[in-house]
Design an enzyme around this catalytic site. Structure first.
Site, PDB file in Angstrom:
ATOM      1  N   ASP A  77       0.846  -1.171   0.130  1.00 55.10           N
ATOM      2  CA  ASP A  77      -0.071   0.024   0.014  1.00 55.10           C
ATOM      3  C   ASP A  77       0.958   1.324   0.242  1.00 55.10           C
ATOM      4  OD1 ASP A  77       0.695  -0.797   2.788  1.00 55.10           O
ATOM      5  OD2 ASP A  77      -0.725   0.869   3.563  1.00 55.10           O
ATOM      6  N   GLU A 137       0.098  -1.162   5.684  1.00 52.40           N
ATOM      7  CA  GLU A 137       1.391  -0.732   6.431  1.00 52.40           C
ATOM      8  C   GLU A 137       0.975   0.773   6.838  1.00 52.40           C
ATOM      9  OE1 GLU A 137       5.164   1.221   7.495  1.00 52.40           O
ATOM     10  OE2 GLU A 137       3.907   1.546   5.714  1.00 52.40           O
TER      11      GLU A 137
END
Length: 375
Positions: A77, A137
């Site tokens: 991400d 994350e």
């Protein structure tokens, strides 16, 4: 496909944390399986109902307990990008740098990792290497935490991808966040005795926190800059009008604990401060909502992984003060080191980039680690 071409494919996939990361996982699964890796997917649904997936791909001799000798870990991400950045999803080169969202945080590392694995002699592997790709994350290391909670694998060593300029980082501070709500009693501001200002109460509590921050400076870890747990009140909001005694005040409390210090230590100290206020005002009303509490991490300087990466990079291992997935890899048994191409100071801004030379060198470093630990 070389590492630059791989990075271009990854950057072209919009994988901001608010969206599903399924497209980038699908692409990486295809690459991993083409390289002969065994792929396991670990899907979940986030709190907004969006489907997310962690991926663990392994190459080399398999074990019954899913034990990995070396895990290369990257998060899929990215943070959002400004709509005015027209080339955010198109990797562009200029002056030896590759620009695009995620170029260094951490799609550059992911591209380097899969390239290093594809270039290794799979038949010579005596111990398994893994490519571990995570979701979410940027919003709290949530994907890695799920892998740790599920015991999805165990590992002896782990290189966690983050932009460190290819300097190995063997220790990192934790990251903790809480929202504090202080309540009072509304009333007309011309008659303060009829109410109780939540803002005044919150101000007294924040004064306690300032003293706590100074106290924490005494608990030093000299390898960090600054060499102690830091504390910050970043947002304060309260009240409804200039002539109304505030009935509620909220503020965010963030702290970054040094390794070896209990992450909840600040909470313990804050609880003492709240009790101190209540001893003087029995109606003092305070609620603490803990949003995140991650411990710091530290791998010994004499670790084989630390020494290997110091030799491979020619740089002494250092420390970082930002959060990573390394603590989760430690929970899975690994000696963890954070390393990757690019600079964290450009990671979240418009015009994020990774130096081409560092990207290529990262492939060489990871390939050397695979040879050293797995062959």
């Amino acid at each position: 496909m070389n590492v630059e071409e791989t990075l271009a494919r990854l950057v072209a996939i919009d994988s901001v944390s608010a969206r599903s990361n399924s497209v980038v996982i699908s692409y990486m699964r295809e690459r991993a399986e083409a390289a002969g890796m065994s792929v396991r997917l670990h899907p979940y649904t986030d709190e907004r109902g969006v489907e997310k997936t962690n991926m663990v791909a392994t190459l080399g001799p398999t074990t019954s307990d899913a034990h990995i000798e070396l895990a290369l870990v990257g998060h899929t991400d990215t943070v959002p990008y400004d709509a005015s950045w027209n080339e955010a999803l198109t990797l562009s080169a200029q002056d030896g740098k590759l620009y695009g969202r995620g170029a260094c945080d951490t799609k550059g590392f992911i591209a380097s990792a899969i390239t290093a694995i594809e270039e290794c002699d799979a038949a010579s592997l005596r111990r398994p290497v893994a490519l571990v790709l995570t979701a979410d994350e940027e919003v709290g290391c949530l994907g890695a935490k799920r892998l740790a909670e599920d015991r999805a694998l165990t590992a002896r060593y782990s290189i966690v991808g983050e932009p460190t300029g290819l300097q190995p980082m063997r220790a990192g501070k934790g990251y903790c966040l809480a929202e504090v709500t202080v309540r009072g009693r509304e009333g007309h501001s011309a008659y303060p005795a009829l109410g109780a200002s939540a803002i005044f109460r919150a101000a007294r509590l924040i004064s306690h926190l300032e003293r706590i921050a100074f106290k924490l400076r005494e608990e030093r870890h000299d390898e960090f800059d600054p060499p102690h747990t830091t504390l910050n009140v970043g947002v304060v909001s309260g009240g409804t009008a200039k002539n109304i005694i505030a009935g509620e005040c909220r503020f965010t409390l963030e702290w970054r604990p040094v390794p070896g210090q209990k992450a909840a230590r600040v909470l313990d100290m804050l609880s003492i401060a709240v009790n101190d206020e209540r001893s003087r005002d029995e109606t003092f009303d305070c609620e603490i909502n803990v949003l995140r509490i991650d411990e710091g991490m530290e791998t010994p300087g004499d670790s084989k992984l630390v020494r290997l990466l110091e030799e491979a990079t020619g740089r002494r291992a250092g420390t970082i003060s930002f959060g990573t997935e390394a603590p989760e890899m430690q929970r899975l048994g690994a000696e963890a080191v954070v390393l990757g191409p690019g600079d964290i100071r450009v990671a979240h801004r418009t015009g994020e980039f990774v130096p081409i030379a560092e990207l290529r060198q990262c492939v060489q470093i990871l390939a050397r680690a695979i040879v050293h630990f797995c062959m």
